[in-house]
Design a protein around this motif. Sequence first.
Motif, PDB file in Angstrom:
ATOM      1  N   GLU A  89     -19.566 -19.264 -10.264  1.00 16.91           N
ATOM      2  CA  GLU A  89     -20.964 -19.685 -10.140  1.00 16.91           C
ATOM      3  C   GLU A  89     -21.748 -19.058 -11.289  1.00 16.91           C
ATOM      4  O   GLU A  89     -21.588 -17.870 -11.585  1.00 16.91           O
ATOM      5  CB  GLU A  89     -21.533 -19.217  -8.797  1.00 16.91           C
ATOM      6  N   LYS A  91     -25.526 -18.463 -13.367  1.00 18.58           N
ATOM      7  CA  LYS A  91     -26.983 -18.407 -13.315  1.00 18.58           C
ATOM      8  C   LYS A  91     -27.488 -18.222 -14.735  1.00 18.58           C
ATOM      9  O   LYS A  91     -26.756 -17.784 -15.624  1.00 18.58           O
ATOM     10  CB  LYS A  91     -27.459 -17.240 -12.430  1.00 18.58           C
ATOM     11  N   SER A  98     -27.906 -11.194  -7.521  1.00 19.63           N
ATOM     12  CA  SER A  98     -28.272 -10.554  -6.263  1.00 19.63           C
ATOM     13  C   SER A  98     -27.309 -10.955  -5.150  1.00 19.63           C
ATOM     14  O   SER A  98     -26.420 -11.783  -5.343  1.00 19.63           O
ATOM     15  CB  SER A  98     -29.686 -10.987  -5.867  1.00 19.63           C
ATOM     16  N   GLN A  99     -27.532 -10.407  -3.971  1.00 18.68           N
ATOM     17  CA  GLN A  99     -26.730 -10.780  -2.805  1.00 18.68           C
ATOM     18  C   GLN A  99     -26.921 -12.263  -2.487  1.00 18.68           C
ATOM     19  O   GLN A  99     -25.977 -12.937  -2.078  1.00 18.68           O
ATOM     20  CB  GLN A  99     -27.120  -9.934  -1.590  1.00 18.68           C
ATOM     21  N   LYS A 100     -28.115 -12.782  -2.717  1.00 16.73           N
ATOM     22  CA  LYS A 100     -28.382 -14.202  -2.471  1.00 16.73           C
ATOM     23  C   LYS A 100     -27.474 -15.083  -3.324  1.00 16.73           C
ATOM     24  O   LYS A 100     -26.947 -16.093  -2.859  1.00 16.73           O
ATOM     25  CB  LYS A 100     -29.848 -14.510  -2.757  1.00 16.73           C
ATOM     26  N   VAL A 101     -27.267 -14.697  -4.587  1.00 18.13           N
ATOM     27  CA  VAL A 101     -26.387 -15.448  -5.483  1.00 18.13           C
ATOM     28  C   VAL A 101     -24.955 -15.397  -4.955  1.00 18.13           C
ATOM     29  O   VAL A 101     -24.252 -16.399  -4.913  1.00 18.13           O
ATOM     30  CB  VAL A 101     -26.467 -14.881  -6.918  1.00 18.13           C
ATOM     31  N   ASP A 103     -24.042 -14.884  -1.879  1.00 16.44           N
ATOM     32  CA  ASP A 103     -23.986 -15.639  -0.625  1.00 16.44           C
ATOM     33  C   ASP A 103     -23.759 -17.129  -0.905  1.00 16.44           C
ATOM     34  O   ASP A 103     -23.051 -17.802  -0.156  1.00 16.44           O
ATOM     35  CB  ASP A 103     -25.277 -15.467   0.180  1.00 16.44           C
ATOM     36  N   GLN A 104     -24.340 -17.637  -1.972  1.00 16.36           N
ATOM     37  CA  GLN A 104     -24.180 -19.046  -2.338  1.00 16.36           C
ATOM     38  C   GLN A 104     -22.710 -19.378  -2.593  1.00 16.36           C
ATOM     39  O   GLN A 104     -22.181 -20.357  -2.076  1.00 16.36           O
ATOM     40  CB  GLN A 104     -25.010 -19.352  -3.582  1.00 16.36           C
ATOM     41  N   THR A 106     -20.173 -17.728  -1.539  1.00 17.00           N
ATOM     42  CA  THR A 106     -19.417 -17.496  -0.306  1.00 17.00           C
ATOM     43  C   THR A 106     -19.443 -18.736   0.583  1.00 17.00           C
ATOM     44  O   THR A 106     -18.448 -19.060   1.230  1.00 17.00           O
ATOM     45  CB  THR A 106     -19.992 -16.282   0.446  1.00 17.00           C
TER      46      THR A 106
END
Length: 149
Positions: A89, A91, A98-101, A103-104, A106
């Motif tokens: 992935e 960016k 971040s953790q949000k990235v 999580d995506q 995952t």
Amino acid sequence: MYRLNLPSYEIKIAERQGKRMIFDVLRRKYVALTPEEWVRQHFVHYLIEHKQYPQGLLANEVQLQVGDKSLRCDTLLYTKETKPRMIIEYKAPTVALSQKVFDQITVYNYLLHVDYLIVSNGMQHICCRLDHEHQQYTYLEDIPMYQDL
């Protein structure tokens, strides 16, 4: 564009209908040159030229279907048997990893069950190896060579 923490390569840039385009070696066509695409193209070339990943086993912009929702993986590495092996992935360089990235990526892995996950903004690269049997993952210090997967 941004100077990245990745080796340079012979970049092919063109202008089409007033827009800057970059050649995608995997899709074999020019695509819109966005900051994220700049990272993708550098990273794909890094995998092929420096980590010996077979170009024929990599694919960009892979569509996934979850019920009526359509998702898109930035890059997938497949095994020779065409089973997904790694999700990558990307960016833009200005986006923090971040953790949000994470999580995506995952979420994509719930569908694909790969062995490796990578996120990169061109400046920082995070790679982890998944252990599905023990339901845990290990962060790796570097992107593995293809033969070490």
